[in-house]
Design a protein around this motif. Structure first.
Motif, PDB file in Angstrom:
ATOM      1  N   ASP A  88      17.704   3.923   4.670  1.00  0.00           N
ATOM      2  CA  ASP A  88      16.428   4.476   5.120  1.00  0.00           C
ATOM      3  C   ASP A  88      15.760   5.243   3.987  1.00  0.00           C
ATOM      4  OD1 ASP A  88      16.413   3.820   8.047  1.00  0.00           O
ATOM      5  OD2 ASP A  88      18.266   4.986   7.974  1.00  0.00           O
ATOM      6  N   ALA A  89      14.432   5.132   3.932  1.00  0.00           N
ATOM      7  CA  ALA A  89      13.679   5.897   2.943  1.00  0.00           C
ATOM      8  C   ALA A  89      13.726   7.383   3.276  1.00  0.00           C
ATOM      9  CB  ALA A  89      12.235   5.414   2.905  1.00  0.00           C
ATOM     10  N   LEU A  90      13.781   8.213   2.240  1.00  0.00           N
ATOM     11  CA  LEU A  90      13.709   9.659   2.454  1.00  0.00           C
ATOM     12  C   LEU A  90      12.327  10.057   2.950  1.00  0.00           C
ATOM     13  CD1 LEU A  90      15.407  10.826  -0.881  1.00  0.00           C
ATOM     14  CD2 LEU A  90      16.468  10.686   1.386  1.00  0.00           C
ATOM     15  N   LEU A  91      11.309   9.329   2.488  1.00  0.00           N
ATOM     16  CA  LEU A  91       9.920   9.624   2.847  1.00  0.00           C
ATOM     17  C   LEU A  91       9.108   8.374   2.552  1.00  0.00           C
ATOM     18  CD1 LEU A  91       7.726  11.811   3.597  1.00  0.00           C
ATOM     19  CD2 LEU A  91       7.539  12.257   1.133  1.00  0.00           C
ATOM     20  N   SER A  92       8.148   8.080   3.407  1.00  0.00           N
ATOM     21  CA  SER A  92       7.278   6.924   3.218  1.00  0.00           C
ATOM     22  C   SER A  92       5.839   7.346   3.469  1.00  0.00           C
ATOM     23  CB  SER A  92       7.669   5.785   4.170  1.00  0.00           C
ATOM     24  OG  SER A  92       6.843   4.645   3.965  1.00  0.00           O
ATOM     25  N   VAL A  93       4.942   6.944   2.567  1.00  0.00           N
ATOM     26  CA  VAL A  93       3.532   7.330   2.655  1.00  0.00           C
ATOM     27  C   VAL A  93       2.671   6.095   2.434  1.00  0.00           C
ATOM     28  CG1 VAL A  93       1.689   8.738   1.656  1.00  0.00           C
ATOM     29  CG2 VAL A  93       4.028   9.626   1.726  1.00  0.00           C
ATOM     30  N   LYS A  94       1.697   5.853   3.307  1.00  0.00           N
ATOM     31  CA  LYS A  94       0.686   4.843   3.025  1.00  0.00           C
ATOM     32  C   LYS A  94      -0.290   5.470   2.046  1.00  0.00           C
ATOM     33  CE  LYS A  94      -2.878   1.813   4.837  1.00  0.00           C
ATOM     34  NZ  LYS A  94      -3.732   1.417   5.976  1.00  0.00           N
ATOM     35  N   TYR A 144       0.804  -1.228   0.000  1.00  0.00           N
ATOM     36  CA  TYR A 144       0.000   0.000   0.000  1.00  0.00           C
ATOM     37  C   TYR A 144       0.837   1.279   0.000  1.00  0.00           C
ATOM     38  CZ  TYR A 144      -3.203  -3.467   2.173  1.00  0.00           C
ATOM     39  OH  TYR A 144      -3.930  -4.603   2.485  1.00  0.00           O
ATOM     40  N   ALA A 145       2.156   1.196   0.018  1.00  0.00           N
ATOM     41  CA  ALA A 145       3.013   2.353   0.290  1.00  0.00           C
ATOM     42  C   ALA A 145       3.672   2.905  -0.967  1.00  0.00           C
ATOM     43  CB  ALA A 145       4.089   1.982   1.299  1.00  0.00           C
ATOM     44  N   ILE A 146       3.999   4.202  -0.897  1.00  0.00           N
ATOM     45  CA  ILE A 146       4.960   4.844  -1.799  1.00  0.00           C
ATOM     46  C   ILE A 146       6.145   5.256  -0.936  1.00  0.00           C
ATOM     47  CG2 ILE A 146       5.454   6.754  -3.363  1.00  0.00           C
ATOM     48  CD1 ILE A 146       2.490   6.983  -3.922  1.00  0.00           C
ATOM     49  N   ARG A 147       7.347   4.927  -1.402  1.00  0.00           N
ATOM     50  CA  ARG A 147       8.550   5.316  -0.660  1.00  0.00           C
ATOM     51  C   ARG A 147       9.523   5.993  -1.617  1.00  0.00           C
ATOM     52  NH1 ARG A 147       7.612   0.131   2.112  1.00  0.00           N
ATOM     53  NH2 ARG A 147       6.626   0.705   4.081  1.00  0.00           N
ATOM     54  N   TYR A 148      10.266   6.958  -1.072  1.00  0.00           N
ATOM     55  CA  TYR A 148      11.231   7.743  -1.835  1.00  0.00           C
ATOM     56  C   TYR A 148      12.625   7.410  -1.309  1.00  0.00           C
ATOM     57  CZ  TYR A 148       6.984  10.336  -2.979  1.00  0.00           C
ATOM     58  OH  TYR A 148       5.719  10.676  -3.384  1.00  0.00           O
ATOM     59  N   TRP A 149      13.573   7.232  -2.235  1.00  0.00           N
ATOM     60  CA  TRP A 149      14.906   6.757  -1.877  1.00  0.00           C
ATOM     61  C   TRP A 149      15.981   7.595  -2.554  1.00  0.00           C
ATOM     62  CZ3 TRP A 149      14.514   2.736   1.511  1.00  0.00           C
ATOM     63  CH2 TRP A 149      13.318   2.008   1.492  1.00  0.00           C
ATOM     64  N   ASP A 150      17.107   7.738  -1.869  1.00  0.00           N
ATOM     65  CA  ASP A 150      18.362   8.137  -2.491  1.00  0.00           C
ATOM     66  C   ASP A 150      19.176   6.862  -2.623  1.00  0.00           C
ATOM     67  OD1 ASP A 150      20.985   8.949  -3.075  1.00  0.00           O
ATOM     68  OD2 ASP A 150      20.739  10.859  -2.025  1.00  0.00           O
ATOM     69  N   LEU A 151      19.412   6.414  -3.848  1.00  0.00           N
ATOM     70  CA  LEU A 151      20.060   5.122  -4.060  1.00  0.00           C
ATOM     71  C   LEU A 151      21.463   5.055  -3.469  1.00  0.00           C
ATOM     72  CD1 LEU A 151      18.959   4.364  -7.734  1.00  0.00           C
ATOM     73  CD2 LEU A 151      18.089   3.320  -5.622  1.00  0.00           C
ATOM     74  N   ARG A 152      22.062   6.223  -3.208  1.00  0.00           N
ATOM     75  CA  ARG A 152      23.401   6.225  -2.615  1.00  0.00           C
ATOM     76  C   ARG A 152      23.353   6.030  -1.105  1.00  0.00           C
ATOM     77  NH1 ARG A 152      24.453  12.012  -5.159  1.00  0.00           N
ATOM     78  NH2 ARG A 152      22.375  12.142  -4.199  1.00  0.00           N
ATOM     79  N   LYS A 153      22.144   6.164  -0.519  1.00  0.00           N
ATOM     80  CA  LYS A 153      21.958   6.001   0.934  1.00  0.00           C
ATOM     81  C   LYS A 153      20.753   5.103   1.157  1.00  0.00           C
ATOM     82  CE  LYS A 153      23.610  10.753   1.497  1.00  0.00           C
ATOM     83  NZ  LYS A 153      23.251  12.135   1.950  1.00  0.00           N
ATOM     84  N   PRO A 154      20.900   3.807   0.872  1.00  0.00           N
ATOM     85  CA  PRO A 154      19.728   2.930   0.805  1.00  0.00           C
ATOM     86  C   PRO A 154      19.202   2.424   2.145  1.00  0.00           C
ATOM     87  CG  PRO A 154      21.709   1.696   0.295  1.00  0.00           C
ATOM     88  CD  PRO A 154      22.143   3.118   0.479  1.00  0.00           C
TER      89      PRO A 154
END
Length: 376
Positions: free
Chosen positions: A264-270, A252-262
């Protein structure tokens, strides 16, 4: 049939008596808002319709309708303007999944009629090449490289292949140049997206993991091992910030990532109350993100904190005083069944389309208040 939905900013188009899962923008046409829809009718004939939206009249009409062999399970249109009529589809023959390269003859020259009571007579697609076949349920589709349009990836659950295309006046040829199996044991590929900043980088969903692959060597470049607790459904790259991607999944989620810092997600939203079937960045304003779900909803999100949008610079006012840097802009409730695809217009930053299983395509706009927040 053509139908105008209620409200000043919404219009819709109904495939006649067809179910559908496939909607994409006509990528090579950046002058007009055009989308391609393909049907998945098990017991009937299938079709591909090219739709055009006229913002002046708030109408969507079918420019061309093409007969298509069997159910359309995936579609990709060529991003090169000189080859805007080219399209790849993956389709079921009943015993296997095949992929073909087609020319949608007449689309480039087609002009929308002032009035429309339904789709035009069916035309024939010109098959230019067959790209491959796989068992039912295995082939996931084609991903077209917008940086190097002569390259595509054929994606199957247990294999991805890099294919080079060559177009002639009447025919095309294909040649596989590299391939790889899923790099995580026991997991299969589920989705992919080319990196618009690096021509040889491909983002891939593999189980619940998010990967990037260097297609020159077919080796892993980045790994987010536990991006989602269930299958990754879609991956998209931020168009303005290298290495920043979003992913969505069956959790159910959208998550945002910086692939160089994997880690933790930058932001996570249900994002949805059931599977999030797709998510994608706005092509120009990366603080805007669309998503769709099997909860019948399309949602427009603001993800300003992880975007390239400049922060507020007024020293007398706090940044985002209303706490609105991130969050839901609007939920669109125009569908009555599961929504399987959303796509931004290739020609207009503020227009997008969505498609539900019952064959209904809806054209919508970014709300004016949100648009002017960005522009002013």
């Amino acid at each position: 049939m053509f139908a105008a939905a209620g409200g000043a900013s919404v219009s819709s188009y109904q495939l006649p008596n067809k179910q559908a899962r496939v909607l994409v923008a006509l990528e090579g046409d950046t002058d007009r808002t055009r989308f391609v829809v393909g049907s998945t009718e098990l017991k009937g004939d299938n079709e591909v319709h090219v739709l055009q939206f006229n913002e002046d009249t708030n109408e969507v009409v079918c420019l061309k309708a093409f007969a298509h062999p069997n159910e359309v399970w995936s579609c990709a249109t060529c991003p090169a303007p000189e080859h805007a009529e080219l399209m790849c589809t993956t389709y079921s023959t009943g015993s296997e999944l095949k992929t073909s390269l087609w020319r949608m003859t007449g689309v480039a020259a087609a002009a929308a009629a002032e009035t429309s009571t339904g789709p035009p007579p069916l035309s024939q697609l010109d098959e230019l090449a067959q790209l491959g076949a796989a068992p039912l349920g295995e082939h996931l589709g084609v991903i077209w490289n917008a940086v190097l349009p002569e390259q595509i990836v054929e994606l199957c659950r247990n294999r991805l292949s890099l294919v080079t295309l060559a177009h002639g006046a009447v025919s095309s040829s294909t040649a596989e140049s590299a391939a790889t199996a899923p790099p995580i044991e026991g997991k299969s590929f589920s989705c992919a997206r080319w990196d618009p900043h690096h021509a040889h980088s491909l983002g891939v969903g593999c189980g619940g993991a998010l990967l990037s692959i260097d297609t020159r060597s077919m080796k892993l470049a980045h790994t987010v091992a536990e991006a989602h607790s269930q299958r990754v459904r879609a991956v998209d790259y931020n168009p303005n910030k290298p290495y920043v991607v979003l992913s969505c999944g069956d959790d159910y989620a959208i998550r945002y990532w910086d692939l160089r810092k994997p880690s933790d997600a930058l932001l996570s939203v249900k994002a949805h109350s059931h599977w999030t079937t797709s998510a994608c960045y706005n092509r120009f304003h990366d603080q805007l993100v669309l998503s769709s779900g099997t909860d019948y909803l399309v949602k427009l999100w603001r993800a300003e904190s992880v975007s390239s949008a400049p922060p507020a610079v007024d020293a007398e006012e706090p940044e985002n005083p209303d706490g609105e840097a991130d969050g839901l802009v609007k939920a669109f409730e125009d569908h009555d069944t599961s929504v399987f695809a959303v796509a931004w217009s290739a020609a207009d930053a503020w227009i997008f389309a969505s498609l539900s299983l019952d064959g209904k395509t809806v054209i919508n706009h970014v709300p004016p208040a949100e648009k002017y927040k960005i522009l002013l």
